[in-house]
Design an enzyme around this catalytic site. Sequence first.
Site, PDB file in Angstrom:
ATOM      1  N   TYR A  45       0.825  -1.205   0.000  1.00 28.23           N
ATOM      2  CA  TYR A  45       0.000   0.000   0.000  1.00 28.23           C
ATOM      3  C   TYR A  45       0.862   1.259   0.000  1.00 28.23           C
ATOM      4  O   TYR A  45       0.383   2.348  -0.305  1.00 28.23           O
ATOM      5  CB  TYR A  45      -0.962   0.031   1.201  1.00 28.23           C
ATOM      6  CG  TYR A  45      -2.091  -0.978   1.096  1.00 28.23           C
ATOM      7  CD1 TYR A  45      -2.051  -1.996   0.159  1.00 28.23           C
ATOM      8  CD2 TYR A  45      -3.194  -0.903   1.932  1.00 28.23           C
ATOM      9  CE1 TYR A  45      -3.065  -2.926   0.069  1.00 28.23           C
ATOM     10  CE2 TYR A  45      -4.217  -1.832   1.841  1.00 28.23           C
ATOM     11  CZ  TYR A  45      -4.149  -2.844   0.913  1.00 28.23           C
ATOM     12  OH  TYR A  45      -5.162  -3.758   0.816  1.00 28.23           O
TER      13      TYR A  45
ATOM     14  N   LYS B 200       2.830 -15.409   2.931  1.00 29.99           N
ATOM     15  CA  LYS B 200       2.784 -16.247   1.737  1.00 29.99           C
ATOM     16  C   LYS B 200       4.227 -16.628   1.424  1.00 29.99           C
ATOM     17  O   LYS B 200       4.772 -16.354   0.343  1.00 29.99           O
ATOM     18  CB  LYS B 200       2.114 -15.475   0.587  1.00 29.99           C
ATOM     19  CG  LYS B 200       1.815 -16.303  -0.642  1.00 29.99           C
ATOM     20  CD  LYS B 200       0.682 -17.315  -0.477  1.00 29.99           C
ATOM     21  CE  LYS B 200       0.554 -18.178  -1.716  1.00 29.99           C
ATOM     22  NZ  LYS B 200      -0.392 -19.306  -1.560  1.00 29.99           N
TER      23      LYS B 200
ATOM     24  N   ASP C 214      -3.701 -18.004   2.186  1.00 28.77           N
ATOM     25  CA  ASP C 214      -4.862 -18.684   1.593  1.00 28.77           C
ATOM     26  C   ASP C 214      -5.461 -19.675   2.592  1.00 28.77           C
ATOM     27  O   ASP C 214      -6.686 -19.757   2.764  1.00 28.77           O
ATOM     28  CB  ASP C 214      -4.504 -19.357   0.252  1.00 28.77           C
ATOM     29  CG  ASP C 214      -3.196 -20.146   0.292  1.00 28.77           C
ATOM     30  OD1 ASP C 214      -2.474 -20.094   1.304  1.00 28.77           O
ATOM     31  OD2 ASP C 214      -2.896 -20.826  -0.712  1.00 28.77           O
TER      32      ASP C 214
ATOM     33  N   ASP D 161      -5.695  -6.300   5.681  1.00 29.81           N
ATOM     34  CA  ASP D 161      -6.869  -5.601   5.152  1.00 29.81           C
ATOM     35  C   ASP D 161      -7.943  -6.623   4.793  1.00 29.81           C
ATOM     36  O   ASP D 161      -9.116  -6.502   5.166  1.00 29.81           O
ATOM     37  CB  ASP D 161      -6.444  -4.780   3.921  1.00 29.81           C
ATOM     38  CG  ASP D 161      -7.552  -3.893   3.393  1.00 29.81           C
ATOM     39  OD1 ASP D 161      -8.495  -3.594   4.144  1.00 29.81           O
ATOM     40  OD2 ASP D 161      -7.481  -3.494   2.212  1.00 29.81           O
TER      41      ASP D 161
ATOM     42  N   ASP E 249     -11.532  -7.929   7.158  1.00 30.14           N
ATOM     43  CA  ASP E 249     -12.921  -7.851   6.672  1.00 30.14           C
ATOM     44  C   ASP E 249     -13.598  -9.211   6.819  1.00 30.14           C
ATOM     45  O   ASP E 249     -14.756  -9.313   7.211  1.00 30.14           O
ATOM     46  CB  ASP E 249     -12.965  -7.425   5.192  1.00 30.14           C
ATOM     47  CG  ASP E 249     -13.149  -5.920   5.028  1.00 30.14           C
ATOM     48  OD1 ASP E 249     -12.697  -5.172   5.919  1.00 30.14           O
ATOM     49  OD2 ASP E 249     -13.732  -5.494   4.013  1.00 30.14           O
TER      50      ASP E 249
HETATM   51  C1  IPM Z   1      -9.408  -0.270   5.802  1.00 29.99           C
HETATM   52  C2  IPM Z   1      -9.828   0.257   4.466  1.00 29.99           C
HETATM   53  C3  IPM Z   1      -8.680   1.095   3.934  1.00 29.99           C
HETATM   54  C4  IPM Z   1      -7.482   0.192   3.839  1.00 29.99           C
HETATM   55  C5  IPM Z   1      -8.947   1.767   2.576  1.00 29.99           C
HETATM   56  C6  IPM Z   1     -10.181   2.616   2.623  1.00 29.99           C
HETATM   57  C7  IPM Z   1      -7.754   2.552   2.100  1.00 29.99           C
HETATM   58  O1  IPM Z   1     -10.161  -0.765   3.612  1.00 29.99           O
HETATM   59  O2  IPM Z   1      -9.151   0.533   6.706  1.00 29.99           O
HETATM   60  O3  IPM Z   1      -9.337  -1.476   5.939  1.00 29.99           O
HETATM   61  O4  IPM Z   1      -7.369  -0.578   2.901  1.00 29.99           O
HETATM   62  O5  IPM Z   1      -6.654   0.237   4.730  1.00 29.99           O
HETATM   63 MG    MG Z   2     -10.209  -2.666   4.530  1.00 28.05          MG
END
Ligand code: IPM
Ligand code: MG
Length: 359
Positions: free
Chosen positions: A142, A193, A226, A250, A254
């Site tokens: 990133y 990985k 994975d 990231d 989620d």
């Molecule tokens: C998070 C979000 C951010 C990230 C985006 C919005 C840049 O997805 O905080 O997880 O990827 O870090």
């Molecule tokens: Mg995110």
Amino acid sequence: MNYKIAVIPGDGIGPEIMNEALKVLDKVGEKYGHSFECTKVLAGGAAIDATGKSLPQETLDVCKASDAVMLGAVGGPKWDNLPGGERPERALLGLRKELGLYANLRPAIVFDELADASPLKPSIIDGGLDILIVRELTGGIYFGERKTEPGTEEEGMVAWDVEKYSEMEVKRIAKIAFDMAAKRGGKVCSVDKANVLDSSRLWRKTVAEMHAADYPEIELANMYVDNAAMQLVRGPKQFDVIVTSNIFGDILSDEASQITGSIGMLPSASLGEGNFGMYEPIHGSAPDIAGQNIANPIATILSVGMMLRYTLGLGEEADAIEKAVNDFLKAGHRTADLVAPGEEFKSTSETGDLIAALI
Ligand code: IPM
Ligand code: MG
């Protein structure tokens, strides 16, 4: 005590949920005799509209002069067509980098009262779930070099992004993960990985060395990303602390938040050296429901709790917030995201009022 807090309500539902979090913070101040001096500043789409930049210098200055930063959420369809470098999301990356917040703590917890909300079978999450994802936040792909450029005639355009980690970056994030595990379940799973990537092999080796030297009492496991994605839905209770890179964290955070069934309930902390930190809900700006007073403010309220605990050292006050949220749920109250269509729910502002009253 008097504390200085920079407040970034942001876009979409950000301002609504932040209002409720501030209500709860005020109540904590009143009850425990602290004063929280909150300064609202702009970032994300709201800042683009007002100043042309997603992260104005003034915002950074106010954040740097504060004890902690509270953030709602940034982004929305209005700004989706801007070039990558000018999107509201850049503000988040900029805040993390400029404030040196390299460690992102994302707890994934199933609240007893909400066990039904998990999409996983009861047999898989029976007895609760309490995972802490420690995501590296200011390195890796990133923040690596990137470019879009013409390739050969056959290729057309090409674009690339570099995943790069230094031992220093891995060591400091691994230390946080081991220290957290020592205060929790005593287990760290490092996700990489390493069967493919050099950056992952350095990551794995560095984590192993630190483990052997400083944390032999912690149980360390290594897992390919994975497999980790699969294990999170197959047997999430095997995890205590997961430590991983920026991009894997990231994605896995989620996934982990969704298995709790209630992404509207999960807070996060971004930390660096010292006590300074930025606190925000895990969910985004939900533009589709903005302005309707139906968003769930609990993740933001729990983020206030994390701020009290990690930055301000106010553990008792943090406990009081968590207890108030639990009491709210135990009383049978639910927010719109937690009910079936047509069922009764508490609005954003009612939820804030009820939780503040329970402090
Ligand atoms: C998070 C979000 C951010 C990230 C985006 C919005 C840049 O997805 O905080 O997880 O990827 O870090
Ligand atoms: Mg995110």
